[in-house]
Design an enzyme around this catalytic site. Structure first.
Site, PDB file in Angstrom:
ATOM      1  N   ASP A   1       0.764  -1.434   0.088  1.00 30.81           N
ATOM      2  CA  ASP A   1       0.084   0.037   0.077  1.00 30.81           C
ATOM      3  C   ASP A   1       0.713   1.283  -0.071  1.00 30.81           C
ATOM      4  OD1 ASP A   1      -2.567   1.325  -0.042  1.00 30.81           O
ATOM      5  OD2 ASP A   1      -2.897   0.230   1.634  1.00 30.81           O
TER       6      ASP A   1
ATOM      7  N   TRP B   1      -2.831   3.384  -5.893  1.00 37.21           N
ATOM      8  CA  TRP B   1      -4.038   4.178  -6.351  1.00 37.21           C
ATOM      9  C   TRP B   1      -3.975   4.952  -7.721  1.00 37.21           C
ATOM     10  CZ3 TRP B   1      -2.609   6.795  -1.333  1.00 37.21           C
ATOM     11  CH2 TRP B   1      -2.593   5.867  -0.325  1.00 37.21           C
TER      12      TRP B   1
ATOM     13  N   ASP C   1      -1.767   6.982  -8.209  1.00 40.73           N
ATOM     14  CA  ASP C   1      -1.375   8.595  -8.273  1.00 40.73           C
ATOM     15  C   ASP C   1      -0.194   8.766  -8.986  1.00 40.73           C
ATOM     16  OD1 ASP C   1      -3.413   8.753  -6.580  1.00 40.73           O
ATOM     17  OD2 ASP C   1      -2.139   9.275  -4.695  1.00 40.73           O
TER      18      ASP C   1
ATOM     19  N   ASP D   1     -10.098   3.743  -3.744  1.00 40.13           N
ATOM     20  CA  ASP D   1     -10.767   2.638  -3.405  1.00 40.13           C
ATOM     21  C   ASP D   1     -12.085   2.249  -4.259  1.00 40.13           C
ATOM     22  OD1 ASP D   1      -8.774   2.067  -1.925  1.00 40.13           O
ATOM     23  OD2 ASP D   1      -9.629   1.818   0.208  1.00 40.13           O
TER      24      ASP D   1
HETATM   25  C1  GAL Z   1      -6.087   1.353   1.086  1.00 38.85           C
HETATM   26  C2  GAL Z   1      -6.194   0.265  -0.084  1.00 38.85           C
HETATM   27  C3  GAL Z   1      -7.193  -0.629   0.389  1.00 38.85           C
HETATM   28  C4  GAL Z   1      -6.840  -1.337   1.889  1.00 38.85           C
HETATM   29  C5  GAL Z   1      -6.601  -0.413   2.685  1.00 38.85           C
HETATM   30  C6  GAL Z   1      -6.179  -0.905   3.990  1.00 38.85           C
HETATM   31  O1  GAL Z   1      -5.053   2.310   0.869  1.00 38.85           O
HETATM   32  O2  GAL Z   1      -6.759   1.022  -1.063  1.00 38.85           O
HETATM   33  O3  GAL Z   1      -7.649  -1.527  -0.660  1.00 38.85           O
HETATM   34  O4  GAL Z   1      -5.787  -2.368   1.379  1.00 38.85           O
HETATM   35  O5  GAL Z   1      -6.015   0.598   2.443  1.00 38.85           O
HETATM   36  O6  GAL Z   1      -5.839  -0.196   5.041  1.00 38.85           O
END
Ligand code: GAL
Length: 403
Positions: free
Chosen positions: A148, A182, A184, A203
């Site tokens: 992430d 994401w 970005d 998301d």
């Molecule tokens: C976000 C991600 C999600 C999930 C989440 C966990 O950044 O896009 O899919 O993994 O973090 O905290």
């Protein structure tokens, strides 16, 4: 002699500079991830239940194999040696035991961490611990890492993801590397050489076309995600995929919307990562997720991401060239009313100018199979006639007729 040195040189260079396991994810990865439904409320019992459902409900047979634990699996602090510790309340037997269990059922084990100091949920991130964490995952038998992008202020995305990719490679264990920043930093431009899939957007949210605000950020309905990125299909292919996020099938949309969501993910050659509580899924949800006709479109060995051909009067047409000259076509009714479709094959030629394929039914005739009804329709010699419910699809496969 010179030629031999050149060949050896190229071979050595490709070993030295290979930055990922090239044999993984030759078709889009398929599996389940805990986040969309459970957020950080993960535990051993949940994972075991998902494994059981994978076997009992035909998901494993349909090709789903990665069981991925998202954020929340760790304790809030590392140990005195800096090692990550699985939360002992959630995973009383540790992750090696759980991973052995998953493997004993013929499935694979995935895990989550983050390029920043902390994960999005506030657990220890991998920044500065990349090699140590990768070694730990390998010792647990991890087969997939989702990585992430929270708490990464001012660090360079390509460099941060490259470090983790190298750390995974150094373990010698085949581990799929799933980048989650994401979209970005336009990962499609640089992630193919270091990872196997990369998130293209923020998301997902279980609605057809909404924006759901969390205050400082938003998550997005299916059609919003689909419409968010343009012209990136050229970056997808065997071993490196655009990832529009884990699926929300079975998480509250109508069956029509779930069918459209699943169809679009298959048309886009997206990773098929289930995001609902599969242990409690209805038989309708299971029948969408395990539809082998649809999965074959996603998993086609050419790995070409499909594209939108046209958009008129709330009716969209998508196309995806398949191996052996087949095509998948998806007609989507995005309006709030049902619509009649008449599609005249002979007056429509579909051209994929990027990958140079063309569907011309004037000289060649094709059989047309409705992939949800699993039934042959009239061939391309006759116009296609159908009624499509609101937010639903007609998903067909064309195969050259042997006559
Ligand atoms: C976000 C991600 C999600 C999930 C989440 C966990 O950044 O896009 O899919 O993994 O973090 O905290």
């Amino acid at each position: 002699m010179r030629t031999i040195f050149f060949i050896i040189g190229c071979f050595a260079t490709s070993i030295v500079f290979s930055q990922k396991n090239e044999k993984l994810a030759l078709t889009p990865p398929m599996g389940w991830n805990s986040w969309n439904t459970f957020e950080t409320n993960v535990n051993e019992e949940l994972v075991k239940g998902v494994v059981e459902s994978f076997i009992k409900d035909g998901l494993k047979d349909a090709g789903y194999n990665y069981i991925v634990l998202d954020d929340g699996w760790m304790s809030k602090e590392r140990d005195s040696q800096g090692n990550l510790i699985p939360d002992p309340k959630k995973f009383p037997n540790g992750l090696k035991t759980l991973s052995d269990f998953i493997h004993s059922k013929g499935l694979k084990f995935g895990i989550y961490n983050c390029a920043g100091d902390k994960t999005c949920g506030g657990y220890p991130g991998s920044r500065g611990h990349e090699y140590q964490d990768a070694m730990m995952y390998a010792s647990w038998g991890v087969d997939y890492l989702k990585y992430d992008w929270c708490n990464t202020e001012k660090i360079n995305a390509e460099a941060a993801y490259t470090t983790m990719s190298r750390a995974l490679l150094a373990t010698g264990r085949p581990i799929i590397f799933s980048l989650c920043e994401w979209g970005d930093n336009s990962p499609w431009l640089w992630a193919g050489k270091i990872g196997h899939l990369w998130r293209t957007t923020g998301d997902i949210y279980p609605c057809f076309n909404c924006e759901f605000s969390h205050g400082t950020w938003s998550s997005w309905g299916v059609m919003r995600i689909v419409n968010m990125r343009k012209d990136i299909r050229k970056y997808a292919g065997p071993g490196h995929w655009n990832d529009p996020d884990m699926m929300e099938v079975g998480n509250g949309m109508t069956l029509s919307e779930d069918r459209t969501h699943f169809s679009l993910w298959c048309m886009m050659a997206a990773p098929l990562i289930i995001g609902n509580d599969i242990r409690k899924a209805s038989k309708e949800t299971l029948s969408i997720l395990t539809n082998k006709n649809l999965i074959a479109i996603d998993q086609d060995s050419m790995g070409i991401q499909g594209f939108r051909v046209s958009q008129k009067d709330s009716m969209e047409l998508w196309a995806k060239p398949l191996s052996k000259g087949d095509w998948a076509l998806c007609f989507i009714n995005t309006s709030s009313k049902s619509q009649k479709l008449t599609y005249n094959w002979s007056s429509n030629t579909i051209t994929d100018s990027l990958f140079t394929f063309s569907l011309n039914t004037k000289n060649t005739s094709y059989t047309v199979k409705d992939l949800y009804k699993n039934a042959l329709l009239a061939s391309t010699k006759k116009p296609l006639e159908a009624s499509i419910a609101s937010h639903d699809v007609l998903m067909v496969r064309l195969t050259k007729k042997q006559d």
